[in-house]
Design a protein around this motif. Structure first.
Motif, PDB file in Angstrom:
ATOM      1  N   HIS A 135       0.836  -1.193   0.000  1.00 19.15           N
ATOM      2  CA  HIS A 135       0.000   0.000   0.000  1.00 19.15           C
ATOM      3  C   HIS A 135       0.879   1.255   0.000  1.00 19.15           C
ATOM      4  O   HIS A 135       2.073   1.190   0.262  1.00 19.15           O
ATOM      5  CB  HIS A 135      -0.918   0.029   1.228  1.00 19.15           C
ATOM      6  CG  HIS A 135      -2.028  -0.989   1.179  1.00 19.15           C
ATOM      7  ND1 HIS A 135      -1.772  -2.359   1.153  1.00 19.15           N
ATOM      8  CD2 HIS A 135      -3.384  -0.854   1.154  1.00 19.15           C
ATOM      9  CE1 HIS A 135      -2.947  -3.001   1.125  1.00 19.15           C
ATOM     10  NE2 HIS A 135      -3.920  -2.121   1.121  1.00 19.15           N
ATOM     11  N   ALA A 136       0.257   2.367  -0.291  1.00 20.85           N
ATOM     12  CA  ALA A 136       0.935   3.661  -0.229  1.00 20.85           C
ATOM     13  C   ALA A 136       0.072   4.622   0.581  1.00 20.85           C
ATOM     14  O   ALA A 136      -1.164   4.543   0.576  1.00 20.85           O
ATOM     15  CB  ALA A 136       1.180   4.237  -1.616  1.00 20.85           C
ATOM     16  N   LEU A 137       0.732   5.516   1.288  1.00 20.71           N
ATOM     17  CA  LEU A 137       0.071   6.552   2.072  1.00 20.71           C
ATOM     18  C   LEU A 137       0.120   7.858   1.275  1.00 20.71           C
ATOM     19  O   LEU A 137       1.191   8.286   0.845  1.00 20.71           O
ATOM     20  CB  LEU A 137       0.779   6.727   3.409  1.00 20.71           C
ATOM     21  CG  LEU A 137       0.304   7.875   4.308  1.00 20.71           C
ATOM     22  CD1 LEU A 137      -1.080   7.589   4.828  1.00 20.71           C
ATOM     23  CD2 LEU A 137       1.275   8.065   5.463  1.00 20.71           C
ATOM     24  N   VAL A 138      -1.055   8.465   1.052  1.00 22.05           N
ATOM     25  CA  VAL A 138      -1.146   9.740   0.333  1.00 22.05           C
ATOM     26  C   VAL A 138      -1.767  10.770   1.272  1.00 22.05           C
ATOM     27  O   VAL A 138      -2.834  10.531   1.834  1.00 22.05           O
ATOM     28  CB  VAL A 138      -1.987   9.618  -0.949  1.00 22.05           C
ATOM     29  CG1 VAL A 138      -2.010  10.949  -1.699  1.00 22.05           C
ATOM     30  CG2 VAL A 138      -1.441   8.517  -1.841  1.00 22.05           C
ATOM     31  N   VAL A 139      -1.082  11.895   1.458  1.00 20.39           N
ATOM     32  CA  VAL A 139      -1.537  12.935   2.380  1.00 20.39           C
ATOM     33  C   VAL A 139      -1.640  14.255   1.626  1.00 20.39           C
ATOM     34  O   VAL A 139      -0.699  14.649   0.920  1.00 20.39           O
ATOM     35  CB  VAL A 139      -0.570  13.076   3.578  1.00 20.39           C
ATOM     36  CG1 VAL A 139      -1.056  14.173   4.517  1.00 20.39           C
ATOM     37  CG2 VAL A 139      -0.449  11.759   4.324  1.00 20.39           C
ATOM     38  N   PHE A 140      -2.780  14.940   1.768  1.00 18.64           N
ATOM     39  CA  PHE A 140      -3.001  16.268   1.205  1.00 18.64           C
ATOM     40  C   PHE A 140      -2.987  17.265   2.356  1.00 18.64           C
ATOM     41  O   PHE A 140      -3.858  17.214   3.234  1.00 18.64           O
ATOM     42  CB  PHE A 140      -4.340  16.348   0.475  1.00 18.64           C
ATOM     43  CG  PHE A 140      -4.440  15.451  -0.734  1.00 18.64           C
ATOM     44  CD1 PHE A 140      -4.145  15.933  -2.006  1.00 18.64           C
ATOM     45  CD2 PHE A 140      -4.810  14.125  -0.600  1.00 18.64           C
ATOM     46  CE1 PHE A 140      -4.235  15.107  -3.118  1.00 18.64           C
ATOM     47  CE2 PHE A 140      -4.903  13.296  -1.703  1.00 18.64           C
ATOM     48  CZ  PHE A 140      -4.617  13.785  -2.965  1.00 18.64           C
ATOM     49  N   LEU A 141      -2.011  18.161   2.378  1.00 19.23           N
ATOM     50  CA  LEU A 141      -1.898  19.176   3.419  1.00 19.23           C
ATOM     51  C   LEU A 141      -2.259  20.534   2.837  1.00 19.23           C
ATOM     52  O   LEU A 141      -1.799  20.887   1.744  1.00 19.23           O
ATOM     53  CB  LEU A 141      -0.475  19.229   3.968  1.00 19.23           C
ATOM     54  CG  LEU A 141       0.005  17.970   4.702  1.00 19.23           C
ATOM     55  CD1 LEU A 141       1.503  18.024   4.905  1.00 19.23           C
ATOM     56  CD2 LEU A 141      -0.693  17.853   6.030  1.00 19.23           C
ATOM     57  N   PRO A 142      -3.053  21.325   3.557  1.00 18.17           N
ATOM     58  CA  PRO A 142      -3.418  22.641   3.032  1.00 18.17           C
ATOM     59  C   PRO A 142      -2.255  23.616   3.132  1.00 18.17           C
ATOM     60  O   PRO A 142      -1.569  23.683   4.145  1.00 18.17           O
ATOM     61  CB  PRO A 142      -4.579  23.065   3.944  1.00 18.17           C
ATOM     62  CG  PRO A 142      -4.323  22.347   5.232  1.00 18.17           C
ATOM     63  CD  PRO A 142      -3.708  21.031   4.859  1.00 18.17           C
ATOM     64  N   LEU A 143      -2.016  24.354   2.069  1.00 20.81           N
ATOM     65  CA  LEU A 143      -1.056  25.459   2.096  1.00 20.81           C
ATOM     66  C   LEU A 143      -1.809  26.701   2.556  1.00 20.81           C
ATOM     67  O   LEU A 143      -2.825  27.078   1.977  1.00 20.81           O
ATOM     68  CB  LEU A 143      -0.435  25.674   0.715  1.00 20.81           C
ATOM     69  CG  LEU A 143       0.568  24.590   0.295  1.00 20.81           C
ATOM     70  CD1 LEU A 143       0.817  24.637  -1.198  1.00 20.81           C
ATOM     71  CD2 LEU A 143       1.862  24.760   1.042  1.00 20.81           C
ATOM     72  N   SER A 144      -1.266  27.353   3.602  1.00 20.34           N
ATOM     73  CA  SER A 144      -2.033  28.399   4.276  1.00 20.34           C
ATOM     74  C   SER A 144      -2.212  29.657   3.431  1.00 20.34           C
ATOM     75  O   SER A 144      -3.131  30.422   3.641  1.00 20.34           O
ATOM     76  CB  SER A 144      -1.356  28.749   5.607  1.00 20.34           C
ATOM     77  OG  SER A 144      -0.031  29.181   5.367  1.00 20.34           O
ATOM     78  N   ARG A 145      -1.300  29.888   2.475  1.00 23.54           N
ATOM     79  CA  ARG A 145      -1.422  31.098   1.645  1.00 23.54           C
ATOM     80  C   ARG A 145      -1.165  30.730   0.195  1.00 23.54           C
ATOM     81  O   ARG A 145      -0.330  29.877  -0.103  1.00 23.54           O
ATOM     82  CB  ARG A 145      -0.410  32.167   2.091  1.00 23.54           C
ATOM     83  CG  ARG A 145      -0.545  32.577   3.538  1.00 23.54           C
ATOM     84  CD  ARG A 145       0.394  33.739   3.870  1.00 23.54           C
ATOM     85  NE  ARG A 145       1.770  33.414   3.589  1.00 23.54           N
ATOM     86  CZ  ARG A 145       2.560  32.782   4.470  1.00 23.54           C
ATOM     87  NH1 ARG A 145       2.090  32.420   5.640  1.00 23.54           N
ATOM     88  NH2 ARG A 145       3.818  32.507   4.158  1.00 23.54           N
TER      89      ARG A 145
END
Length: 726
Positions: A135-145
């Motif tokens: 499996h693979a872990l995919v993470v979407f992090l918000p960029l604040s600006r």
């Protein structure tokens, strides 16, 4: 899962590469909600998603193909344009490729926002994870600006170095815990977690992350996190954690629940960031931060406030990183003085003692460079006036450290006078400024041979017990590093002495001139099997040889000595055997005597003719070919003969011969002169031929020329140049 960490495993407070730029980790992580996917690489499908990820692609039922999930989330680049298959992060995930960090945008109505906002994507294969290894872990992090998103994307495209391009991915620690297992056991951690905490994957799999906690961890924060996990909710908090070596750091932790196709909570994904440096500088901390700051003071038993504790950790971390990068004793001593002045002292002395405990050497340092001369004069007087007897016993009375906060008091005057033969010397130290003194030993593995004296002048804060703790800790680290450096230098000296003792003195031969060079690799105590030989044979012959025994240790050096003896015995024959027969004889002796030595060897016999020319006969046992430079400067590679290396099995070798004009030069060498990592041998031979063609005629100058041009290598280098007649 109750805590996790990111750290480099050292006592330092790590600094993120690129800190201060728009791509700083704080721009991305920041405690905001993250969208998390688990992807089955075999079926190329999303099989688990956390609630935030479900909001990115509303209405999608799992499992679902990566392309379908991407279409539902409407992933595009920052400008809203469609992504090509090579640029699309999920397309790369489908090909089992990691995504070190890429800026994209998504259209959604969720906790992440209500318009097309920028996201930072990180994808990591979960290698070594039980059950989830494919499996693979995919993470979407918000960029604040948005400007931060643009800067992050530009940096990822424009910066050439992989380290800079992957700063956001490699700087963050990811963990996955099984929500269905008892006590939330870890099933996978990424390499950043391993490198930063000091714990390997095998040490953490199956355990709850609370092993990172310590006595200073805020229990209220832990209980609040436990309640949120029991409720299946996302958790964001900051905890005091500890690395494997016991050092403490502040861990900003974000735990995201991941659900399966039936809505069941299956896993928790943790994203951790080391925020030690920010905790003390953040003016907007609330009451929880104040409580954690007090916990950090208790846990590290260091300073009365967090700022002084951070300074202590930074000093010790910097000491380890700066001292450990050199194995030169003198440089290591100077680096230590650079660290403590002015951090712990206005001026300092680093004293080395001999086996009898007397002063062997003193390295001084003053914070004011203009007073260095004055300090050196004081040191010279002090060495000449020091009281007889072991120095450490005189100054420390058998202890390993001492704090004299009232060093300038009248009560201390009598004791100070007992340390020196000339009491007027005390006036010099008072003139330099000596109000408070710390003295600590720098213990090695067997005994303490160094003393560090830290002096503060009037007007500076006097030393405290906390300063003493820092100095003692620093002394332990520096003592071991100095001990290692001394051991390295001693072993290197012994190795060089042994190696040089095994190399011959070239004989003076009428009608020819010879010179040789040997340079050991920069590998400490390793000795090698490279050697050269010039033999004045019976009659008018000269024997020229160069060889390389397999291995880099004392056994290889010993085998080299045996091999030289066999070669000389086989070559010294009044019948003048051909070089090929000499090599065959050496090989037969190795086999007959039961020696396991394996080596390459080139041997040549040069015989003078009445007309002034020379007959060169040569043969090789798996060794690089000899080179000949004629009087006209042209270089010929004698690659017309080949033979099996010695020690494999006795064989019959063939030889070659050349008629050389007077003034010709023969060069025999080991592979360190031509071989380079990742390069074909023919390239190195051509480079050597060009360098030989440009070299001076004098053989000594020729050897210096070759060593200067080609001697910078990771391997040992040995070669001999023989100029015939002329």
């Amino acid at each position: 899962m109750e805590s996790a960490t990111t750290s480099d495993g050292t006592p330092s407070v790590p600094t993120t590469p690129g800190a201060g730029s728009a791509t700083d980790l704080s721009v991305v992580a920041g405690g905001a909600p993250a969208a998390v996917l688990l992807v089955d690489l075999t079926s190329r499908a999303v099989v688990h998603a956390n609630p935030v990820a479900e909001q990115l692609a509303p209405g999608v039922r799992l499992p679902v193909g990566l392309d379908d999930w991407s279409d539902a989330a409407d992933l595009r680049d920052l400008d809203g344009a469609e992504l090509s298959s090579t640029e699309h992060p999920l397309s790369r995930v489908a090909r089992s490729l990691p995504v070190a960090g890429q800026a994209v945008s998504a259209a959604r109505v969720s906790e992440l926002g209500h318009r097309r906002d920028p996201l930072w994507v990180v994808a990591l294969p979960m290698l070594g994870a039980p059950v989830l290894a494919d499996h693979a872990l995919v993470v979407f992090l918000p960029l604040s600006r948005r400007e931060a998103a643009r800067a992050a994307a530009d940096a990822a495209q424009a910066q050439a170095q992989v380290r800079d391009r992957a700063v956001l991915a490699t700087g963050m620690s990811f963990t996955v815990a099984d929500a269905r297992g008892e006590d939330l056991p870890l099933v996978w951690v990424n390499p950043a977690f391993t490198a930063m905490t000091g714990y390997s994957l095998e040490e953490v799999v199956g355990r709850n992350c609370r092993f990172l906690q310590g006595p200073g961890t805020d229990r209220d924060a832990v209980r609040a996190m436990r309640r949120a996990l029991d409720a299946g909710e996302e958790v964001a908090t900051t905890l005091l954690n500890h690395r494997k070596d016991g050092t403490a750091f502040w861990n900003q932790l974000l735990l995201s629940p991941v659900h399966g196709p039936d809505g069941e909570l299956t896993h928790y994904v943790g994203i951790q960031t080391d925020v030690t440096a920010r905790v003390d500088a953040d003016d907007e901390r609330d009451r929880a931060l104040s409580a954690e700051r007090r916990a950090r003071e208790d846990a590290e038993a260091a300073h009365r406030d967090a700022e002084s504790s951070r300074a202590r950790l930074e000093l010790l971390a910097e000491a380890t990183s700066r001292l450990a990068v050199t194995l030169d004793v003198a440089e290591c001593r100077q680096r230590l003085l650079d660290l403590v002045v002015p951090g712990l002292a206005d001026w300092a002395l680093l004293v080395s003692t001999d086996e009898q405990g007397g002063v062997h050497d003193v390295a001084p340092r003053h914070r004011d460079p203009s007073r260095s001369g004055e300090l050196h004069r004081y040191v010279d007087r002090w060495i000449a006036s020091i009281a007889p007897g072991p120095l450490l016993q005189t100054l420390l009375g058998g202890e390993h450290a001492r704090l004299i906060a009232d060093y300038d008091s009248e009560q201390r005057r009598c004791e100070r006078e007992s340390w020196v033969a000339d009491a007027s010397l005390l006036e010099l130290s008072d003139a330099l400024g000596a109000a408070s003194v710390l003295m600590v030993t720098l213990p090695g593995r067997r005994h303490s041979a160094d003393l560090l004296a830290l002096v503060r002048a009037p007007g500076s804060p006097r030393h405290t017990p906390d300063d003493l703790h820092v100095a003692v800790d620093l002394g332990r680290r520096a003592g071991l590093i100095l001990d290692n450096a001394r051991l390295y230098e001693e072993q290197h000296r012994i190795a060089a002495t042994l190696q040089n003792s095994l190399l011959p003195q070239l004989p003076a031969v009428p009608g020819a001139r010879a010179a040789a060079r040997y340079r050991a690799s920069e590998s400490g105590a390793r000795v090698g099997g490279d050697f050269y030989e010039l033999i004045d044979l019976p009659g008018d012959g000269l024997g020229l040889a160069v060889g390389d025994v397999v291995g880099h240790d004392v056994m290889a050096a010993a085998a080299m000595g045996h091999l030289r003896g066999l070669l000389r015995a086989s070559a010294w024959d009044t019948t003048g055997p051909a070089p090929s027969l000499v090599l065959d004889r050496v090989d037969q002796l190795l086999d007959g005597l039961g020696m396991t030595t394996m080596a390459t060897l080139a041997y040549a016999r040069a015989t003078a003719a009445e007309d002034g020319s020379w007959l060169l006969e040569h043969a090789t046992a798996g060794h690089p070919p000899l080179l000949v430079r004629g009087p006209d400067g042209r270089v010929e590679v004698l690659d017309d003969v080949h033979g099996l290396m010695l020690g494999v099995q006795p064989s019959v070798r063939t030889g070659g011969s050349r008629r050389l004009e007077p003034g010709s030069t023969v060069l025999a060498y080991t592979d360190g002169l031509v071989e380079r990592r990742g390069e074909e041998l023919s390239v190195g031979l051509a480079r050597l031929a060009r360098t030989l063609a440009d070299a001076p005629e004098d053989v000594e100058e020729l050897c210096e020329h070759l060593l200067a041009r080609l001697g910078d290598t990771d391997d040992d280098v040995a070669f001999v140049a023989l100029r015939l007649g002329g």
